[in-house]
Design a protein around this motif. Structure first.
Motif, PDB file in Angstrom:
ATOM      1  N   GLN A 193       0.802  -1.210   0.000  1.00  0.00           N
ATOM      2  CA  GLN A 193       0.000   0.000   0.000  1.00  0.00           C
ATOM      3  C   GLN A 193       0.835   1.260   0.000  1.00  0.00           C
ATOM      4  OE1 GLN A 193      -1.243  -1.784   3.354  1.00  0.00           O
ATOM      5  NE2 GLN A 193      -1.572  -3.382   1.836  1.00  0.00           N
ATOM      6  N   LYS A 194       2.140   1.086  -0.036  1.00  0.00           N
ATOM      7  CA  LYS A 194       2.971   2.292  -0.041  1.00  0.00           C
ATOM      8  C   LYS A 194       2.639   3.092  -1.284  1.00  0.00           C
ATOM      9  CE  LYS A 194       6.640   1.259   3.026  1.00  0.00           C
ATOM     10  NZ  LYS A 194       7.834   0.431   3.220  1.00  0.00           N
ATOM     11  N   PHE A 195       2.591   4.406  -1.146  1.00  0.00           N
ATOM     12  CA  PHE A 195       2.073   5.252  -2.198  1.00  0.00           C
ATOM     13  C   PHE A 195       2.795   5.056  -3.530  1.00  0.00           C
ATOM     14  CE2 PHE A 195      -0.137   8.576  -4.144  1.00  0.00           C
ATOM     15  CZ  PHE A 195       0.762   9.324  -4.877  1.00  0.00           C
TER      16      PHE A 195
ATOM     17  N   SER B 191       2.409   1.653  -5.120  1.00  0.00           N
ATOM     18  CA  SER B 191       1.061   1.460  -5.645  1.00  0.00           C
ATOM     19  C   SER B 191       0.893   2.123  -6.984  1.00  0.00           C
ATOM     20  CB  SER B 191       0.049   2.118  -4.715  1.00  0.00           C
ATOM     21  OG  SER B 191      -0.266   1.289  -3.672  1.00  0.00           O
ATOM     22  N   VAL B 192       1.258   3.394  -6.998  1.00  0.00           N
ATOM     23  CA  VAL B 192       0.960   4.205  -8.163  1.00  0.00           C
ATOM     24  C   VAL B 192       1.801   3.785  -9.365  1.00  0.00           C
ATOM     25  CG1 VAL B 192       1.362   6.531  -9.002  1.00  0.00           C
ATOM     26  CG2 VAL B 192       0.026   6.174  -6.957  1.00  0.00           C
ATOM     27  N   LEU B 193       3.035   3.388  -9.087  1.00  0.00           N
ATOM     28  CA  LEU B 193       3.877   2.969 -10.201  1.00  0.00           C
ATOM     29  C   LEU B 193       3.684   1.499 -10.526  1.00  0.00           C
ATOM     30  CD1 LEU B 193       7.110   4.901  -9.159  1.00  0.00           C
ATOM     31  CD2 LEU B 193       5.439   5.524 -10.902  1.00  0.00           C
ATOM     32  N   GLY B 194       2.785   0.849  -9.794  1.00  0.00           N
ATOM     33  CA  GLY B 194       2.451  -0.528 -10.126  1.00  0.00           C
ATOM     34  C   GLY B 194       3.580  -1.508  -9.968  1.00  0.00           C
TER      35      GLY B 194
END
Lengths: 250, 290, 296
Positions: A111-113, A116-119
């Motif tokens: 769940q680290k930001f 997560s965002v970079l998949g």
């Protein structure tokens, strides 16, 4: 170098207003066994649970987990040290799907930001998905995988929470009245799950009021009354202990 | 004539949409009723303006607007560890008011109620976005990127963490999650995009003053989020169009301008009240406002 | 200089106390934020202007009418809006947003009917202040401090000894138990709005005389009001009063050192820092705020 006792509570104290809910309680929870904490209503069992998991702060005494003092640490720290807990009331994330409820329990890494965002976690996720699907299938909840948790029935919620607590990395599993209010069928299912857990060498600490269930499932029983431990031993020893009978009849 | 007006409205819709989408992160996904969202918008606008007037190229102004707002968003996140629900909402209201008050009173920097005119239109790699049409294209690009970014964030495991914290913060702690960090990140992201919106606004209207960033400006934005429905990004898009266009229709009724402004506020507020009473989940919402 | 600032702080505090006490009364009884309280104050000031400056009625009659209408307005807001939310068991967050919307509607109505320009009430001549020792204070300001304290005392006695006051405290303490004992919570909610808005009307008159009337005055007053309530402890009226005087003093001492443009920011900064360490306020009891707080 693991201690025989995974959890040691020494002279624990907690008062609410003038009421001594926990009044000098000392317990040693053996590793790799199922320990039951029993006692009449108001004996302080749930308070002890809350003190262990960090929900409330103690007024005195020590709690030592895996040789580390955990008294008065915050709940999330204690959880990350290896204690997984299920509450009496359901704490599932009601608007998330059953799948997401279980997935989030695996670890904190995903769940680290930025991850997560970079998949960056898609490969590991596949394995986790498999585990979740298998676990749900094994308790016949596979069809609820993508439904929001609020759609589950009471019994289904209990099962899901138990599974989630097992997925959450832990050395100690704490269950607060796991079979309260469930059907006999579900009760047997849960007993089966707990036996399986014990078979893998895990440690469980549970609170229960159902004597039959407890004495069948537990390896070790601790009895509390009025905030103190009054007896402990194997289920057979406890069954015949006069102090215990007294406490319940009072 | 009409198409010029339409372009203007579409640009405003883009700006409002960025504000509403970023507020969705706070309200819909994180369960934080941040009524001070406008403060981030205003800080972004003023940051971008002051940098632009000092000669900074537009893209840097835009970026800086987002970053400075993000810092402000972080500051607002500090009390969220102990304060929640309607209490937190009150704090955010106060926060918004104070930022507004500083805009009004620090006239050495902001020129106070006089505002700052003469903000240059954006210029990227030599191309100047002088015409409204070109600015519309710029706005649509920024808005689309915002939508995609936010969608990515809320669909990701981090987004699920935010929703978990919203649904049961204590339950999340018991699973070992650092809920404060999650909420903090959430506010930082929301304020980042609100800051971008502020920069766009400033460089479009080419004039800003505190009145665009007063506390009450939150009403249209929170209305969009609620009417569209909490956690529904497409719902937010639809609601933005509807809630911007309805009060605009009033223009054609022929009211004197002194009445037009407050009438539009009344209409917006009444719509919000009606939705709150009869359809608090909005039209496409998945989640109740708790 | 110190004494002058202290007195200025008391004057500001007295006004904030009137605002905060009405707001706290409603919050502690009904358990939700009535943000539109600020607009009730603003509207009461406009009522006074309407009756006195526009219609030319006798000043005291205009005051009575303004305060009466303020109470009616508060009562109506509750019955027309908040009641709808209570019926549907809406969460506090929803009611709070609704109250901001109501505030905006009232402010807009004031704007439409009275215009955006600043109005003033020309009842008291702008005379020179009295000089009492090292401080300068106008007779109006003395009146503000004294009459606020009087009203707060009356409010205290009302809450402590009157039937309705005691019922309000019972509902504030535990609504379910109060209902079992036979108190109608709905009636008490209405009463809290009537009494709270009465105080609001009273505050409006003093503010209108001391400062000016403009359509957005409600928002600023409300911010100060709830800041005071939160600092003092939002669950009690006494907390609101305590917080209000503290706020007035802090603001005025603050601008002794800092430029006056920071005045609002100072108070809020104090609030902010305060909340990081003691969110329940000075007199407060609960530790975790806003969580699962339903109004019904």
């Amino acid at each position: 170098m693991t201690d025989k006792h995974i959890l040691k509570i020494e002279n624990l104290k907690k008062s609410f207003g003038g009421v001594h809910a926990v009044d000098g309680c000392s317990v040693e929870v053996p590793r790799g066994k199922i320990t039951a904490l029993i006692g009449p209503n108001g004996s302080g069992k749930t308070t002890v649970f809350n003190l262990i998991s960090g929900t409330i702060k103690a007024d005195g005494g020590k709690i030592i987990f895996n040789d580390k003092k955990i008294s008065n640490l915050s709940p999330e720290v204690i959880s990350n040290l290896g204690i997984s807990r299920v509450f009496q009331q359901s704490r599932l994330f009601v608007n998330l799907s059953v799948f997401d409820n279980l997935l989030i329990a695996f670890d904190n890494e995903d769940q680290k930001f930025w991850k997560s965002v970079l998949g960056l976690n898609s490969t590991v996720r596949h394995d986790k998905e498999k585990v979740i699907k298998e676990m749900l299938e094994s308790v016949r909840l596979g069809h609820m995988l993508d439904k929001p948790a609020k759609d589950l029935s009471f019994g289904q919620k209990r099962l899901a929470e138990l599974l989630r607590a097992m997925i959450n990395p832990h050395d100690l599993l704490m269950l607060d009245e796991p079979i309260a209010g469930v059907t006999p069928e579900l009760r047997d299912k849960i007993r089966g799950i707990l036996s399986g857990v014990r078979g893998k060498g895990e440690t469980v600490l549970l609170i229960e009021h159902d004597m039959n269930f407890t004495l069948r499932v537990a390896d070790y029983v601790v009895v509390m009354d009025a905030g103190k431990v009054i007896a402990s031993g194997s289920p057979d020893e406890i069954k015949t202990n006069s102090k215990v009978l007294e406490a319940y009849l009072d | 004539m009409i198409s010029a007006y339409l372009i203007h409205i579409l640009i405003l819709i883009c700006i409002y949409l960025i504000l509403a989408l970023s507020l969705q992160i706070s309200v819909g996904y994180s369960g934080m009723l941040n009524l001070g969202h406008i403060a981030f918008y205003g800080v972004g606008a003023y940051t971008s303006t002051l940098l632009a007037l000092a000669g900074t190229p537009f893209l840097l102004c835009l970026l800086a607007a987002g970053l400075v707002s993000a810092v402000v968003g972080f500051l607002l996140s500090l009390p969220t560890d102990k304060i929640k629900g309607d209490y937190l909402a009150l704090i955010t209201v106060g926060f918004s008011y104070i930022v507004y008050s500083l805009m009004l009173n620090l006239d050495g920097v902001t020129r106070g109620p006089l505002g700052i005119p003469g903000i240059p239109r954006p210029e990227i790699f030599g191309f100047k976005f002088d015409s409204n049409t070109s600015f519309l294209i710029l706005s649509v690009v920024v808005t689309t990127l915002t939508y995609l970014a936010i969608k990515r964030i809320v669909d990701s495991p981090f987004g699920k963490l935010l929703e978990a914290v919203r649904d049961d913060e204590f339950g999340a702690k018991i699973l070992g999650k650092n809920t404060f960090k999650a909420k903090s990140f959430s506010l930082i992201i929301a304020s980042l995009f609100a800051g971008f919106a502020g920069s766009l606004y400033a460089h479009y209207i080419t004039f800003i003053d505190p009145s665009s960033f007063s506390l009450m400006q939150i009403i249209p934005i929170i209305s969009i989020v609620i009417v569209g429905g909490l956690t529904s990004l497409p719902g937010t898009v639809v609601a933005t169009f509807v809630l911007v266009l309805i009060p605009e229709a009033l223009r054609f009724v022929g009211l004197p301008s002194s009445i037009l402004g407050p009438m539009r506020q009344i209409i917006s507020s009444v719509i919000l009240l009606v939705i709150l009473i009869y359809k608090p989940k909005g039209f496409w919402g998945r989640v109740e406002l708790e | 200089m110190f004494y002058q600032i202290f007195v200025n702080g008391l004057i500001a505090g007295a006004i904030y106390a009137l605002v905060a006490s009405g707001f706290s009364l409603i919050y502690s009884t009904c358990k939700f934020v009535h943000f539109a309280h600020g607009a009730v104050i603003a509207s009461a000031a406009y009522f006074l202007y309407f009756f006195f400056s526009m219609l030319g009625l006798n000043f005291w009659l205009a005051c009575v009418l303004a305060v009466f209408l303020a109470s009616v307005l508060g009562y109506l807001i509750d019955k027309l809006f908040y009641y709808q939310f209570r019926r549907r068991r809406a969460s506090n967050a929803i009611i709070l947003i609704a109250s901001v919307a109501v505030l905006l509607i009232l402010e807009s109505l004031n704007l439409i009917f009275f215009g955006a320009d600043i109005k003033s009430i020309n009842f008291i001549e702008i005379g020179s202040g009295l000089k009492i020792g090292p401080i300068i204070i106008t007779s109006l300001q003395v009146f503000i401090i004294v009459s606020s304290l009087v009203l707060l005392c009356v409010l205290f006695l009302f809450m402590k000894y009157s039937k309705i006051g005691k019922a309000m405290r019972a509902v504030a303490d535990n609504k379910n138990v109060a209902e079992i004992v036979g108190i109608s919570a709905e009636k008490i909610y209405s009463w809290s709005f009537v009494v709270g808005s009465f105080i609001a009307g009273y505050a409006a008159i003093l503010i209108a005389l001391e400062q000016n009337i403009e359509p957005t005055m409600g928002t600023g007053l409300m911010i100060k009001g709830f800041t005071a309530s939160i600092v003092g402890g939002i669950e009690s009226v006494a907390g609101g009063v305590l917080g209000a005087f503290l706020l007035g003093l802090v603001e005025n001492f603050g601008i002794w050192y800092l430029p006056s443009s920071y005045k609002d920011a100072i108070a809020f900064f104090i609030l902010f820092v305060f909340l990081l360490f003691r969110p329940e306020g000075i007199l407060g009891l609960k530790k975790s705020f806003g969580n699962n707080n339903k109004s019904v």
